[in-house]
Write an enzyme that holds these catalytic residues in place. Structure first.
Site, PDB file in Angstrom:
ATOM      1  N   ASP A  13      85.939   3.076 -60.071  1.00 51.00           N
ATOM      2  CA  ASP A  13      86.760   4.199 -60.552  1.00 51.00           C
ATOM      3  C   ASP A  13      88.254   3.937 -60.384  1.00 51.00           C
ATOM      4  O   ASP A  13      89.030   4.866 -60.164  1.00 51.00           O
ATOM      5  CB  ASP A  13      86.377   5.506 -59.820  1.00 51.00           C
ATOM      6  CG  ASP A  13      84.889   5.768 -59.884  1.00 51.00           C
ATOM      7  OD1 ASP A  13      84.320   5.558 -60.964  1.00 51.00           O
ATOM      8  OD2 ASP A  13      84.300   6.154 -58.856  1.00 51.00           O
ATOM      9  N   LYS A  16      89.852   0.971 -64.695  1.00 45.57           N
ATOM     10  CA  LYS A  16      89.734  -0.284 -65.459  1.00 45.57           C
ATOM     11  C   LYS A  16      89.763  -0.032 -66.971  1.00 45.57           C
ATOM     12  O   LYS A  16      90.345  -0.800 -67.724  1.00 45.57           O
ATOM     13  CB  LYS A  16      88.425  -1.004 -65.088  1.00 45.57           C
ATOM     14  CG  LYS A  16      88.378  -1.450 -63.635  1.00 45.57           C
ATOM     15  CD  LYS A  16      87.031  -2.047 -63.270  1.00 45.57           C
ATOM     16  CE  LYS A  16      85.927  -1.039 -63.157  1.00 45.57           C
ATOM     17  NZ  LYS A  16      86.023  -0.070 -62.068  1.00 45.57           N
ATOM     18  N   ALA A  39      78.414   2.937 -65.017  1.00 43.46           N
ATOM     19  CA  ALA A  39      79.875   2.902 -65.147  1.00 43.46           C
ATOM     20  C   ALA A  39      80.366   4.039 -66.035  1.00 43.46           C
ATOM     21  O   ALA A  39      79.641   4.522 -66.893  1.00 43.46           O
ATOM     22  CB  ALA A  39      80.295   1.568 -65.767  1.00 43.46           C
ATOM     23  N   GLY A  40      81.597   4.461 -65.799  1.00 49.15           N
ATOM     24  CA  GLY A  40      82.221   5.446 -66.688  1.00 49.15           C
ATOM     25  C   GLY A  40      83.672   5.051 -66.867  1.00 49.15           C
ATOM     26  O   GLY A  40      84.483   5.253 -65.966  1.00 49.15           O
ATOM     27  N   HIS A  41      83.990   4.403 -67.974  1.00 46.46           N
ATOM     28  CA  HIS A  41      85.358   3.926 -68.204  1.00 46.46           C
ATOM     29  C   HIS A  41      86.076   4.898 -69.143  1.00 46.46           C
ATOM     30  O   HIS A  41      85.706   5.050 -70.296  1.00 46.46           O
ATOM     31  CB  HIS A  41      85.331   2.505 -68.776  1.00 46.46           C
ATOM     32  CG  HIS A  41      84.819   1.496 -67.776  1.00 46.46           C
ATOM     33  ND1 HIS A  41      84.621   0.176 -68.052  1.00 46.46           N
ATOM     34  CD2 HIS A  41      84.469   1.650 -66.474  1.00 46.46           C
ATOM     35  CE1 HIS A  41      84.172  -0.438 -66.971  1.00 46.46           C
ATOM     36  NE2 HIS A  41      84.077   0.436 -65.999  1.00 46.46           N
ATOM     37  N   ARG A 143      61.347 -11.471 -62.279  1.00 52.42           N
ATOM     38  CA  ARG A 143      60.897 -12.059 -63.547  1.00 52.42           C
ATOM     39  C   ARG A 143      59.821 -11.236 -64.236  1.00 52.42           C
ATOM     40  O   ARG A 143      58.922 -11.750 -64.882  1.00 52.42           O
ATOM     41  CB  ARG A 143      60.437 -13.519 -63.324  1.00 52.42           C
ATOM     42  CG  ARG A 143      61.603 -14.418 -62.962  1.00 52.42           C
ATOM     43  CD  ARG A 143      61.217 -15.591 -62.159  1.00 52.42           C
ATOM     44  NE  ARG A 143      60.674 -15.199 -60.868  1.00 52.42           N
ATOM     45  CZ  ARG A 143      60.131 -16.037 -60.012  1.00 52.42           C
ATOM     46  NH1 ARG A 143      60.031 -17.314 -60.310  1.00 52.42           N
ATOM     47  NH2 ARG A 143      59.679 -15.610 -58.853  1.00 52.42           N
ATOM     48  N   GLN A 224      82.224  -1.023 -61.973  1.00 58.80           N
ATOM     49  CA  GLN A 224      82.220  -0.730 -60.532  1.00 58.80           C
ATOM     50  C   GLN A 224      83.397  -1.450 -59.843  1.00 58.80           C
ATOM     51  O   GLN A 224      84.381  -1.733 -60.494  1.00 58.80           O
ATOM     52  CB  GLN A 224      80.880  -1.107 -59.878  1.00 58.80           C
ATOM     53  CG  GLN A 224      79.714  -0.222 -60.283  1.00 58.80           C
ATOM     54  CD  GLN A 224      79.122  -0.564 -61.625  1.00 58.80           C
ATOM     55  OE1 GLN A 224      78.800  -1.695 -61.878  1.00 58.80           O
ATOM     56  NE2 GLN A 224      78.963   0.413 -62.480  1.00 58.80           N
ATOM     57  N   ARG A 303      79.959  13.847 -59.688  1.00 52.76           N
ATOM     58  CA  ARG A 303      80.003  14.083 -58.229  1.00 52.76           C
ATOM     59  C   ARG A 303      81.437  14.020 -57.720  1.00 52.76           C
ATOM     60  O   ARG A 303      82.230  13.191 -58.180  1.00 52.76           O
ATOM     61  CB  ARG A 303      79.196  13.003 -57.497  1.00 52.76           C
ATOM     62  CG  ARG A 303      77.714  13.083 -57.725  1.00 52.76           C
ATOM     63  CD  ARG A 303      76.981  12.000 -56.939  1.00 52.76           C
ATOM     64  NE  ARG A 303      77.227  10.667 -57.482  1.00 52.76           N
ATOM     65  CZ  ARG A 303      76.751   9.544 -56.958  1.00 52.76           C
ATOM     66  NH1 ARG A 303      76.019   9.592 -55.856  1.00 52.76           N
ATOM     67  NH2 ARG A 303      77.002   8.384 -57.514  1.00 52.76           N
ATOM     68  N   PRO A 304      81.789  14.879 -56.722  1.00 49.81           N
ATOM     69  CA  PRO A 304      83.131  14.755 -56.142  1.00 49.81           C
ATOM     70  C   PRO A 304      83.262  13.402 -55.449  1.00 49.81           C
ATOM     71  O   PRO A 304      82.323  12.954 -54.785  1.00 49.81           O
ATOM     72  CB  PRO A 304      83.197  15.897 -55.116  1.00 49.81           C
ATOM     73  CG  PRO A 304      81.850  16.486 -55.034  1.00 49.81           C
ATOM     74  CD  PRO A 304      80.986  15.938 -56.124  1.00 49.81           C
ATOM     75  N   LEU A 332      99.470   6.259 -59.499  1.00 53.02           N
ATOM     76  CA  LEU A 332     100.578   6.403 -58.552  1.00 53.02           C
ATOM     77  C   LEU A 332     101.108   7.837 -58.575  1.00 53.02           C
ATOM     78  O   LEU A 332     101.554   8.360 -57.556  1.00 53.02           O
ATOM     79  CB  LEU A 332     101.697   5.410 -58.901  1.00 53.02           C
ATOM     80  CG  LEU A 332     102.849   5.339 -57.901  1.00 53.02           C
ATOM     81  CD1 LEU A 332     102.383   4.725 -56.574  1.00 53.02           C
ATOM     82  CD2 LEU A 332     104.025   4.520 -58.443  1.00 53.02           C
ATOM     83  N   ASP A 333     101.029   8.483 -59.737  1.00 49.73           N
ATOM     84  CA  ASP A 333     101.530   9.858 -59.888  1.00 49.73           C
ATOM     85  C   ASP A 333     100.815  10.849 -58.965  1.00 49.73           C
ATOM     86  O   ASP A 333     101.389  11.872 -58.590  1.00 49.73           O
ATOM     87  CB  ASP A 333     101.358  10.315 -61.342  1.00 49.73           C
ATOM     88  CG  ASP A 333      99.919  10.163 -61.823  1.00 49.73           C
ATOM     89  OD1 ASP A 333      99.406   9.034 -61.775  1.00 49.73           O
ATOM     90  OD2 ASP A 333      99.308  11.183 -62.212  1.00 49.73           O
ATOM     91  N   GLY A 415      99.577   8.231 -65.127  1.00 49.42           N
ATOM     92  CA  GLY A 415      98.962   9.365 -65.825  1.00 49.42           C
ATOM     93  C   GLY A 415      97.785   8.858 -66.630  1.00 49.42           C
ATOM     94  O   GLY A 415      97.655   7.644 -66.848  1.00 49.42           O
TER      95      GLY A 415
HETATM   96  P1  IMP Z   1      73.968   2.392 -58.592  1.00 48.21           P
HETATM   97  O1  IMP Z   1      74.930   1.417 -59.190  1.00 48.21           O
HETATM   98  O2  IMP Z   1      73.678   3.559 -59.499  1.00 48.21           O
HETATM   99  O3  IMP Z   1      72.740   1.726 -58.075  1.00 48.21           O
HETATM  100  O4  IMP Z   1      74.680   3.055 -57.306  1.00 48.21           O
HETATM  101  C1  IMP Z   1      74.968   2.301 -56.131  1.00 48.21           C
HETATM  102  C2  IMP Z   1      76.291   2.734 -55.518  1.00 48.21           C
HETATM  103  O5  IMP Z   1      77.356   2.355 -56.390  1.00 48.21           O
HETATM  104  C3  IMP Z   1      76.433   4.243 -55.325  1.00 48.21           C
HETATM  105  O6  IMP Z   1      77.225   4.476 -54.177  1.00 48.21           O
HETATM  106  C4  IMP Z   1      77.190   4.687 -56.562  1.00 48.21           C
HETATM  107  O7  IMP Z   1      77.900   5.882 -56.361  1.00 48.21           O
HETATM  108  C5  IMP Z   1      78.125   3.496 -56.745  1.00 48.21           C
HETATM  109  N1  IMP Z   1      78.543   3.321 -58.135  1.00 48.21           N
HETATM  110  C6  IMP Z   1      77.819   2.833 -59.157  1.00 48.21           C
HETATM  111  N2  IMP Z   1      78.534   2.806 -60.276  1.00 48.21           N
HETATM  112  C7  IMP Z   1      79.737   3.271 -59.963  1.00 48.21           C
HETATM  113  C8  IMP Z   1      80.959   3.433 -60.707  1.00 48.21           C
HETATM  114  O8  IMP Z   1      81.055   3.138 -61.897  1.00 48.21           O
HETATM  115  N3  IMP Z   1      82.003   3.941 -60.013  1.00 48.21           N
HETATM  116  C9  IMP Z   1      81.943   4.232 -58.686  1.00 48.21           C
HETATM  117  N4  IMP Z   1      80.844   4.082 -57.960  1.00 48.21           N
HETATM  118  C10 IMP Z   1      79.755   3.598 -58.587  1.00 48.21           C
END
Ligand code: IMP
Length: 431
Positions: A13, A16, A39-41, A143, A224, A303-304, A332-333, A415
């Site tokens: 987070d 990227k 991931a959430g980009h 495998r 990640q 999630r927070p 940085l802001d 920002g």
């Molecule tokens: P998993 O990747 O879903 O197996 O989660 C394993 C750990 O990586 C957990 O603590 C997740 O919150 C964290 N995690 C997985 N993907 C992300 C991401 O994109 N950003 C931040 N934390 C992540």
């Protein structure tokens, strides 16, 4: 032309997506090398904010081809939905996205097994994103996984799926007392995916190597962060892949000799989602302020995020592993308005002060951060476009980080929007 890698230097987070989007202006190909829909980009421009989970963050630049590499675990339903949403925004995807034939697929049983296992771990749960990532990588290395190429042959798919689901049902039922999955329903669902995925399937390693030979520039996009790396993070509170630089070569099938730029992305403070040690975590009003101002809620799960001060001991460790040639500092802001800023420059452990990062949970959860206190600033910096316009305290903060790490800061994000980034930082060389 070479390969540049964008790598998360903390617990994910870091921002990227925004940096990849910016660099994509001068890039031919953006390629994701590991992880999956965990991931959430996030990319924000004008009035639009888009969160990409699987498609690389270069997709909003028409001249860029995007690659989902063999190192990614692909949720076909998720990628199909994402492609459709991008098309609905008016972008051409068909000719610009390639998916590795060797990428492993996330199956419904991966999510079911993960949910059952997390529940059984109870207080020791990892706090995963629930996207089936760990179980999919388990099958890959055992495998027994099913790959993208298997989708294209219905008979093979049916046979592999039947075998896999039988095994997973036994695990779900006998070990976790969970419900069995319906074999026919899953097969029906997955054979539908072949036509939708087919236009994108490519031998992406060959494609990338040929492109490099032709002089094209590849940007490898990590997901990640390095501190979640399965080998270099705080195991077992990690993800199941290699977000670090090494993951780029195995996850894309490109030679290490082609990589010449390793760009570390670091938030100006730290966040972590899920469980596991976090030495500089703030369980106080400052931590809450960082969460509120920085909108620190998971882009994938909502999630927070846990928030804390910048940890330079951890950052120097990830810089060492990844060989960062430069750093992009983001958000940085979010630090504006704090009277003073703390930066962790060492740990106290067993009565000794150390600058060495130890990823073992047993150690990391016992270290006490040693802080340097730097002055904060009040000004709103979200409209700043040049380094010299930043308050002196903010410039000093960046210089402190750069000097400690011995790495140049080349970009500073102030920002969420595309244009909110400072790139004229050549002057900030480390001492
Ligand atoms: P998993 O990747 O879903 O197996 O989660 C394993 C750990 O990586 C957990 O603590 C997740 O919150 C964290 N995690 C997985 N993907 C992300 C991401 O994109 N950003 C931040 N934390 C992540």
């Amino acid at each position: 032309m070479p390969v540049s890698i964008v790598i998360g230097s903390q617990w994910g987070d870091e921002g990227k997506g925004k940096v990849v989007d910016l660099l994509s202006q001068d890039i031919d190909i953006v390629a994701r090398y590991q992880g999956g829909a965990n991931a959430g980009h996030t990319i924000a421009w004008d009035d639009t904010t888009f969160v990409l989970h699987l498609v690389p963050s270069g997709i909003f630049h028409e001249g860029v081809t995007c690659v989902i590499g063999n190192g990614v675990v692909l949720d076909p339903a998720a990628v199909i939905e994402e492609i459709q949403t991008i098309k609905d925004l008016g972008y051409d995807v068909e000719d610009r996205l390639r998916i590795s034939h060797n990428a492993h697929l996330i199956m419904p049983y991966h999510k079911a097994v993960e949910a059952a296992r997390e529940e059984a771990r109870d207080a020791d749960a990892i706090g995963t994103t629930g996207r089936g990532i760990g179980p999919a990588y388990m099958d890959k290395f055992a495998r027994t996984g099913i790959r993208v190429v298997d989708l294209l042959d219905r008979d093979v798919l049916r046979e592999k799926l039947t075998r896999a689901i039988e095994e997973k049902n036994a695990i779900l039922q006998r070990i976790y007392g969970a419900d069995e999955l319906d074999v026919d329903k899953i097969i029906e669902e997955y054979v539908e995916f072949d036509q939708l995925i087919d236009p994108y399937v490519t031998n992406t390693s060959e494609y990338l190597c040929n492109a490099l030979d032709e002089g094209k520039h590849v940007l490898a996009e990590g997901a990640q962060g390095s501190l979640l790396d399965v080998d270099f993070g705080s195991y077992p509170y990690v993800t199941s892949s290699h977000p670090t630089a090494g993951g780029c070569c195995t996850g894309l099938g490109v030679p290490p000799t082609e990589v010449n730029r390793s760009i570390g992305i670091a938030k100006a403070y730290c966040t972590r989602v899920g469980n596991g040690p976090f030495p500089t975590e703030l369980n106080d009003a400052v931590g809450e302020q960082l969460r509120d101002v920085g909108n620190e809620y998971g882009a994938t799960t909502g999630r927070p995020r846990r928030c804390g001060w910048l940890d330079l001991v951890a950052l120097r460790y990830t810089s060492m592993i990844n060989g960062f040639t430069e750093l992009a500092i983001t958000k940085l802001d979010v630090l504006s308005g704090l009277d003073e800023l703390k930066v962790c420059t060492a740990y106290q452990y067993n009565g000794k002060t150390t600058q060495r990062f130890r990823s073992e949970v047993q150690t990391l959860e016992k270290v006490e951060p040693v802080y340097e206190t730097l002055p904060g600033w009040d000004d709103d910096i979200t409209g700043v476009r040049h380094l010299a316009e930043l308050p002196t305290e903010a410039q000093d903060y960046l210089a402190f980080v750069s000097d400690y790490l011995g790495v140049d800061v080349s970009m500073v994000s102030i920002g969420p929007k595309r244009q909110q980034i400072i790139t004229d930082l050549e002057a900030r060389m480390p001492a």
